[in-house]
Scaffold this motif. Structure first.
Motif, PDB file in Angstrom:
ATOM      1  N   GLN A 127      36.851  41.966   9.393  1.00 43.89           N
ATOM      2  CA  GLN A 127      36.212  41.810  10.688  1.00 43.89           C
ATOM      3  C   GLN A 127      34.700  41.743  10.509  1.00 43.89           C
ATOM      4  OE1 GLN A 127      37.125  43.908  14.718  1.00 43.89           O
ATOM      5  NE2 GLN A 127      35.645  45.209  13.683  1.00 43.89           N
ATOM      6  N   GLU A 128      34.075  40.837  11.252  1.00 44.81           N
ATOM      7  CA  GLU A 128      32.617  40.731  11.288  1.00 44.81           C
ATOM      8  C   GLU A 128      32.151  41.018  12.708  1.00 44.81           C
ATOM      9  OE1 GLU A 128      28.945  37.534  10.538  1.00 44.81           O
ATOM     10  OE2 GLU A 128      31.015  36.964  10.069  1.00 44.81           O
ATOM     11  N   LEU A 129      31.150  41.892  12.812  1.00 42.43           N
ATOM     12  CA  LEU A 129      30.484  42.143  14.081  1.00 42.43           C
ATOM     13  C   LEU A 129      29.088  41.548  14.002  1.00 42.43           C
ATOM     14  CD1 LEU A 129      31.474  45.874  14.764  1.00 42.43           C
ATOM     15  CD2 LEU A 129      32.588  43.789  15.615  1.00 42.43           C
ATOM     16  N   VAL A 130      28.777  40.644  14.918  1.00 44.13           N
ATOM     17  CA  VAL A 130      27.467  39.990  14.945  1.00 44.13           C
ATOM     18  C   VAL A 130      26.648  40.671  16.034  1.00 44.13           C
ATOM     19  CG1 VAL A 130      26.239  37.810  15.196  1.00 44.13           C
ATOM     20  CG2 VAL A 130      28.548  37.821  14.217  1.00 44.13           C
ATOM     21  N   TRP A 131      25.591  41.362  15.620  1.00 42.78           N
ATOM     22  CA  TRP A 131      24.755  42.139  16.521  1.00 42.78           C
ATOM     23  C   TRP A 131      23.496  41.356  16.873  1.00 42.78           C
ATOM     24  CZ3 TRP A 131      26.768  46.708  18.183  1.00 42.78           C
ATOM     25  CH2 TRP A 131      27.816  47.253  17.437  1.00 42.78           C
ATOM     26  N   THR A 132      23.204  41.253  18.145  1.00 45.51           N
ATOM     27  CA  THR A 132      21.968  40.605  18.593  1.00 45.51           C
ATOM     28  C   THR A 132      20.822  41.597  18.448  1.00 45.51           C
ATOM     29  OG1 THR A 132      23.161  39.222  20.180  1.00 45.51           O
ATOM     30  CG2 THR A 132      20.794  39.512  20.526  1.00 45.51           C
ATOM     31  N   ALA A 140      20.232  33.711  21.754  1.00 45.82           N
ATOM     32  CA  ALA A 140      21.125  34.836  22.052  1.00 45.82           C
ATOM     33  C   ALA A 140      21.583  34.857  23.505  1.00 45.82           C
ATOM     34  CB  ALA A 140      20.429  36.148  21.709  1.00 45.82           C
ATOM     35  N   GLU A 141      21.175  33.906  24.307  1.00 41.20           N
ATOM     36  CA  GLU A 141      21.521  33.915  25.730  1.00 41.20           C
ATOM     37  C   GLU A 141      23.044  33.843  25.926  1.00 41.20           C
ATOM     38  OE1 GLU A 141      20.679  31.328  29.815  1.00 41.20           O
ATOM     39  OE2 GLU A 141      19.609  30.865  27.964  1.00 41.20           O
ATOM     40  N   PRO A 146      28.651  43.675  20.585  1.00 39.66           N
ATOM     41  CA  PRO A 146      28.494  42.671  19.533  1.00 39.66           C
ATOM     42  C   PRO A 146      29.466  41.513  19.744  1.00 39.66           C
ATOM     43  CG  PRO A 146      29.937  44.392  18.739  1.00 39.66           C
ATOM     44  CD  PRO A 146      29.511  44.801  20.138  1.00 39.66           C
ATOM     45  N   LEU A 147      29.168  40.412  19.073  1.00 40.98           N
ATOM     46  CA  LEU A 147      30.096  39.290  18.991  1.00 40.98           C
ATOM     47  C   LEU A 147      31.094  39.652  17.896  1.00 40.98           C
ATOM     48  CD1 LEU A 147      28.968  35.552  18.615  1.00 40.98           C
ATOM     49  CD2 LEU A 147      31.080  36.450  17.689  1.00 40.98           C
ATOM     50  N   PHE A 169      20.172  37.564  14.785  1.00 41.57           N
ATOM     51  CA  PHE A 169      21.453  38.249  14.631  1.00 41.57           C
ATOM     52  C   PHE A 169      21.527  38.948  13.268  1.00 41.57           C
ATOM     53  CE2 PHE A 169      22.547  34.367  17.157  1.00 41.57           C
ATOM     54  CZ  PHE A 169      22.833  35.008  18.357  1.00 41.57           C
ATOM     55  N   VAL A 170      22.169  40.108  13.267  1.00 40.11           N
ATOM     56  CA  VAL A 170      22.518  40.825  12.041  1.00 40.11           C
ATOM     57  C   VAL A 170      23.997  41.147  12.110  1.00 40.11           C
ATOM     58  CG1 VAL A 170      22.233  42.961  10.736  1.00 40.11           C
ATOM     59  CG2 VAL A 170      20.222  41.822  11.693  1.00 40.11           C
ATOM     60  N   SER A 171      24.725  40.902  11.018  1.00 45.17           N
ATOM     61  CA  SER A 171      26.157  41.157  10.995  1.00 45.17           C
ATOM     62  C   SER A 171      26.489  42.393  10.165  1.00 45.17           C
ATOM     63  CB  SER A 171      26.903  39.957  10.410  1.00 45.17           C
ATOM     64  OG  SER A 171      26.920  38.877  11.320  1.00 45.17           O
ATOM     65  N   SER A 172      27.561  43.073  10.563  1.00 46.36           N
ATOM     66  CA  SER A 172      28.128  44.162   9.781  1.00 46.36           C
ATOM     67  C   SER A 172      29.599  43.865   9.528  1.00 46.36           C
ATOM     68  CB  SER A 172      27.969  45.500  10.511  1.00 46.36           C
ATOM     69  OG  SER A 172      28.631  45.484  11.771  1.00 46.36           O
ATOM     70  N   PHE A 173      30.115  44.399   8.418  1.00 45.66           N
ATOM     71  CA  PHE A 173      31.474  44.095   7.988  1.00 45.66           C
ATOM     72  C   PHE A 173      32.254  45.383   7.751  1.00 45.66           C
ATOM     73  CE2 PHE A 173      28.978  40.391   7.061  1.00 45.66           C
ATOM     74  CZ  PHE A 173      29.809  39.322   7.341  1.00 45.66           C
ATOM     75  N   SER A 174      33.570  45.265   7.719  1.00 46.50           N
ATOM     76  CA  SER A 174      34.437  46.416   7.546  1.00 46.50           C
ATOM     77  C   SER A 174      34.164  47.151   6.242  1.00 46.50           C
ATOM     78  CB  SER A 174      35.910  45.979   7.593  1.00 46.50           C
ATOM     79  OG  SER A 174      36.208  45.342   8.813  1.00 46.50           O
ATOM     80  N   GLY A 175      33.704  46.426   5.229  1.00 51.73           N
ATOM     81  CA  GLY A 175      33.400  47.053   3.948  1.00 51.73           C
ATOM     82  C   GLY A 175      32.078  47.786   3.909  1.00 51.73           C
ATOM     83  N   GLY A 176      31.316  47.734   4.999  1.00 53.15           N
ATOM     84  CA  GLY A 176      30.047  48.450   5.082  1.00 53.15           C
ATOM     85  C   GLY A 176      28.814  47.595   4.867  1.00 53.15           C
ATOM     86  N   GLU A 177      28.989  46.334   4.444  1.00 50.06           N
ATOM     87  CA  GLU A 177      27.829  45.482   4.186  1.00 50.06           C
ATOM     88  C   GLU A 177      27.169  45.030   5.494  1.00 50.06           C
ATOM     89  OE1 GLU A 177      30.769  45.008   0.866  1.00 50.06           O
ATOM     90  OE2 GLU A 177      30.868  44.825   3.047  1.00 50.06           O
ATOM     91  N   VAL A 178      25.897  44.669   5.388  1.00 46.82           N
ATOM     92  CA  VAL A 178      25.173  44.055   6.495  1.00 46.82           C
ATOM     93  C   VAL A 178      24.563  42.753   5.988  1.00 46.82           C
ATOM     94  CG1 VAL A 178      24.679  46.226   7.672  1.00 46.82           C
ATOM     95  CG2 VAL A 178      23.047  45.328   5.982  1.00 46.82           C
TER      96      VAL A 178
END
Length: 241
Positions: A127-132, A140-141, A146-147, A169-178
């Motif tokens: 899973q990827e969470l895309v944070w504005t 970003a409108e 998160p997306l 945007f900054v993304s975070s992943f289930s494995g802990g990476e950003v």
């Protein structure tokens, strides 16, 4: 009217059955449909692929393009250097460009960035969470916070690119990476938007919010006029008081 050209190397769709099942008419077709869906009469959208004459990126095609979208992965080296130089000149002269997912390793993005554009990656369908992180930015409108993308290839830091003009945007992943997943740059008169979600093995470009990001990116990258001139410096004549 924003004249858009969606460029996709189109090789995975030819040889990978799993990709064909997700994108039977090519990723470029799905991306183009998403732009028409969100932008309607604002845009005129065309598509091109690696195997077209001059990769579909002739002088005439680029002169008729306000914003170019670029997706590539397995055939970066097959893109003719003369075409890369042509695209680079048009960006410096005012054409906008959206660089998508693994096109971080495309010749044109490396040329525009002047770095290796390498990054960390792992393809476990996480899973990827895309944070504005720039909620007031036009790209970003209308984007959820998160997306959420249920399955996607992980891209992680360090991403060897110059510090962006704007981090959207900054993304975070289930494995802990950003990962810095949405960044803008100005190069010459042109605007550049890099957006990472979009691996070929997952239906990311069918995602309504991803389609909105790309539509917002096209609006942002549009130069606003049709003048296509390389930046130039001239020395004014000396004046005396």
């Amino acid at each position: 009217m924003i004249r858009v050209l969606v460029w996709n190397e189109g090789e995975h769709e030819r040889v990978d059955a799993s990709v064909q099942a997700i994108y039977p008419d090519g990723m470029h077709t799905v991306i183009a449909d998403g732009l028409r869906e969100h932008l309607g009469d604002e845009v005129e959208v065309r598509t091109a692929t690696l195997r077209d004459p001059e990769h579909g990126l002739s002088e005439e095609a680029l002169a008729a393009t306000d914003v170019l979208l670029w997706w590539g992965h397995m055939a970066h080296d097959a893109v003719d250097d003369a075409v890369v130089e042509r695209v680079h000149r048009h960006v410096l002269s005012g054409m906008g460009i959206l660089v998508l997912h693994s096109a971080h390793f495309s010749k044109i993005f490396i040329r525009l960035m002047g770095t290796t554009c390498s990054l960390a990656w792992r393809n476990d369908g996480e899973q990827e969470l895309v944070w504005t992180v720039a909620p007031g930015h036009p790209i970003a409108e209308g984007i959820e916070q998160p997306l959420r993308i249920e399955r996607q290839e992980m891209y992680g830091e360090f991403f060897d690119v110059p510090a962006p003009d704007e981090l959207v945007f900054v993304s975070s992943f289930s494995g802990g990476e950003v990962f810095r997943s949405g960044m803008t740059y100005r190069r010459g008169r042109g605007r550049v938007f890099y957006f990472s979600p979009g691996d070929q093995e997952y239906p990311v470009y069918h995602h309504p919010q991803i389609r909105r990001v790309l539509a917002n990116g096209v609006r942002w990258a549009h130069p606003g006029d049709s003048m296509r001139v390389l930046p130039a410096v001239t020395n004014p004549p000396r004046t005396h008081a």
